[in-house]
Design a protein around this motif. Sequence first.
Motif, PDB file in Angstrom:
ATOM      1  N   VAL A  27     -67.226   9.497  -0.842  1.00  0.00           N
ATOM      2  CA  VAL A  27     -68.300   9.230  -0.751  1.00  0.00           C
ATOM      3  C   VAL A  27     -68.826   7.647  -0.252  1.00  0.00           C
ATOM      4  O   VAL A  27     -70.783   7.840   0.375  1.00  0.00           O
ATOM      5  N   ASN A  28     -68.271   7.035   0.038  1.00  0.00           N
ATOM      6  CA  ASN A  28     -68.989   6.071   0.639  1.00  0.00           C
ATOM      7  C   ASN A  28     -67.957   5.271   1.850  1.00  0.00           C
ATOM      8  O   ASN A  28     -68.239   4.786   2.740  1.00  0.00           O
ATOM      9  N   GLY A  29     -66.772   5.459   1.644  1.00  0.00           N
ATOM     10  CA  GLY A  29     -65.384   4.637   2.303  1.00  0.00           C
ATOM     11  C   GLY A  29     -64.728   3.492   2.731  1.00  0.00           C
ATOM     12  O   GLY A  29     -64.227   3.107   3.199  1.00  0.00           O
ATOM     13  N   ASN A  30     -65.970   2.566   2.477  1.00  0.00           N
ATOM     14  CA  ASN A  30     -64.860   0.589   3.122  1.00  0.00           C
ATOM     15  C   ASN A  30     -65.002   0.202   1.394  1.00  0.00           C
ATOM     16  O   ASN A  30     -66.228   0.275   0.566  1.00  0.00           O
ATOM     17  N   ILE A  31     -63.349   0.493   1.292  1.00  0.00           N
ATOM     18  CA  ILE A  31     -63.596  -0.413   0.063  1.00  0.00           C
ATOM     19  C   ILE A  31     -61.924  -0.807  -0.153  1.00  0.00           C
ATOM     20  O   ILE A  31     -61.510  -0.899   1.430  1.00  0.00           O
ATOM     21  N   THR A  32     -62.143  -2.653  -0.616  1.00  0.00           N
ATOM     22  CA  THR A  32     -61.618  -3.132  -0.759  1.00  0.00           C
ATOM     23  C   THR A  32     -59.544  -2.621  -1.080  1.00  0.00           C
ATOM     24  O   THR A  32     -59.316  -1.839  -1.395  1.00  0.00           O
TER      25      THR A  32
ATOM     26  N   HIS B   3     -72.304  10.476   3.368  1.00  0.00           N
ATOM     27  CA  HIS B   3     -71.779   9.428   2.716  1.00  0.00           C
ATOM     28  C   HIS B   3     -73.182   8.703   1.239  1.00  0.00           C
ATOM     29  O   HIS B   3     -73.889   8.790   1.852  1.00  0.00           O
ATOM     30  N   PHE B   4     -73.159   7.778   0.829  1.00  0.00           N
ATOM     31  CA  PHE B   4     -73.870   7.167   0.418  1.00  0.00           C
ATOM     32  C   PHE B   4     -74.286   5.186   1.358  1.00  0.00           C
ATOM     33  O   PHE B   4     -73.310   5.331   1.903  1.00  0.00           O
ATOM     34  N   GLY B   5     -75.679   5.455   1.187  1.00  0.00           N
ATOM     35  CA  GLY B   5     -76.149   4.219   1.923  1.00  0.00           C
ATOM     36  C   GLY B   5     -76.520   2.688   1.065  1.00  0.00           C
ATOM     37  O   GLY B   5     -75.795   2.498   0.316  1.00  0.00           O
ATOM     38  N   ARG B   6     -77.565   2.498   1.108  1.00  0.00           N
ATOM     39  CA  ARG B   6     -78.108   1.258   0.438  1.00  0.00           C
ATOM     40  C   ARG B   6     -77.853   1.446  -0.981  1.00  0.00           C
ATOM     41  O   ARG B   6     -78.495   3.141  -1.324  1.00  0.00           O
ATOM     42  N   LEU B   7     -77.833   0.606  -2.171  1.00  0.00           N
ATOM     43  CA  LEU B   7     -78.098   0.477  -2.932  1.00  0.00           C
ATOM     44  C   LEU B   7     -79.657   0.141  -3.574  1.00  0.00           C
ATOM     45  O   LEU B   7     -79.879  -0.490  -2.362  1.00  0.00           O
ATOM     46  N   ASN B   8     -79.980   1.611  -3.741  1.00  0.00           N
ATOM     47  CA  ASN B   8     -81.973   1.020  -3.567  1.00  0.00           C
ATOM     48  C   ASN B   8     -81.859  -0.131  -5.138  1.00  0.00           C
ATOM     49  O   ASN B   8     -83.035  -0.295  -5.010  1.00  0.00           O
ATOM     50  N   HIS B  80     -78.154   3.168 -15.031  1.00  0.00           N
ATOM     51  CA  HIS B  80     -78.224   4.039 -13.714  1.00  0.00           C
ATOM     52  C   HIS B  80     -78.298   3.363 -12.403  1.00  0.00           C
ATOM     53  O   HIS B  80     -78.891   2.107 -12.655  1.00  0.00           O
ATOM     54  N   ILE B  81     -77.457   3.361 -11.417  1.00  0.00           N
ATOM     55  CA  ILE B  81     -77.362   2.763 -10.232  1.00  0.00           C
ATOM     56  C   ILE B  81     -78.030   4.045  -9.574  1.00  0.00           C
ATOM     57  O   ILE B  81     -77.761   5.287  -9.992  1.00  0.00           O
ATOM     58  N   CYS B  82     -78.658   3.975  -8.107  1.00  0.00           N
ATOM     59  CA  CYS B  82     -79.460   4.423  -7.614  1.00  0.00           C
ATOM     60  C   CYS B  82     -79.453   4.240  -6.010  1.00  0.00           C
ATOM     61  O   CYS B  82     -79.431   3.203  -5.464  1.00  0.00           O
ATOM     62  N   PHE B  83     -78.213   5.161  -5.484  1.00  0.00           N
ATOM     63  CA  PHE B  83     -77.983   5.157  -3.781  1.00  0.00           C
ATOM     64  C   PHE B  83     -78.878   5.810  -2.465  1.00  0.00           C
ATOM     65  O   PHE B  83     -79.682   7.335  -3.347  1.00  0.00           O
TER      66      PHE B  83
END
Lengths: 135, 135
Positions: A27-32, B3-8, B80-83
């Motif tokens: 769901v995001n792609g950028n993983i270290t 994809h998920f974007g910013r952490l809102n 919770h966290i929001c993307f």
Amino acid sequence: MRHFGRLNHVAIAVPDLEQAAELYRSVNGNITTVQELPEYGVKVVFVELSNTRLELMTPLGDHSEIADFLEKNPSGGLHHICFEVENILEMRDQLIEEGITILGDGNPKPGARGKPVLFIDPQNFDGTLVELEEQ
Amino acid sequence: MRHFGRLNHVAIAVPDLEQAAELYRSVNGNITTVQELPEYGVKVVFVELSNTRLELMTPLGDHSEIADFLEKNPSGGLHHICFEVENILEMRDQLIEEGITILGDGNPKPGARGKPVLFIDPQNFDGTLVELEEQ
């Protein structure tokens, strides 16, 4: 008066680091790559978002600081949040003056990226474990 | 592939909203006024950080969605966290295809800022309650 700066990361304790990394990769792609932090008893992977990052953590070794958390939350869960501060010693002293307790011996130690970090007692902070990292 | 974007935001459930707002005012400064969201049974205050925000939440009324959480975590805690996502319906369908469950009836509803939101079942997401908000 010192203030908290950017939200550096949100840390999530997970029972299976590879599986969690795979989920966030989808769901995001950028993983270290996986990083071992034996001094904290954790292995971590960072998920790089455009404005901050997630730290996925799982226990490493027999004396992990997150083993208790995963015992209470076997599926994993939100573990702590980390704010950036300009001067960690000044921030620490200001917090102590306000009656807030710093965990451990109160001296900053190197965090996951080698910068000095401290943790605030969640009992003084709405049940939230807060890490401070000097930038 | 969406994809998920910013952490809102990161949402923190707190037993006393005024006290929590005061605490964050003392270490951050940028706090919004109290906002009531009767449809979610919560009152919220946002803490504006330079790269994202915190949502401090406390129950409102008798049928609050966070009352159970505060019963288990009386001091409060990370909730919770929001993307941010570009297209919430496409993201929802992609998640469902990957075997991930959406809470409720699966239809987006207006969130704290009026934009469509959905919540992912924490059982599919490392014990983490994840909100998605369309931008």
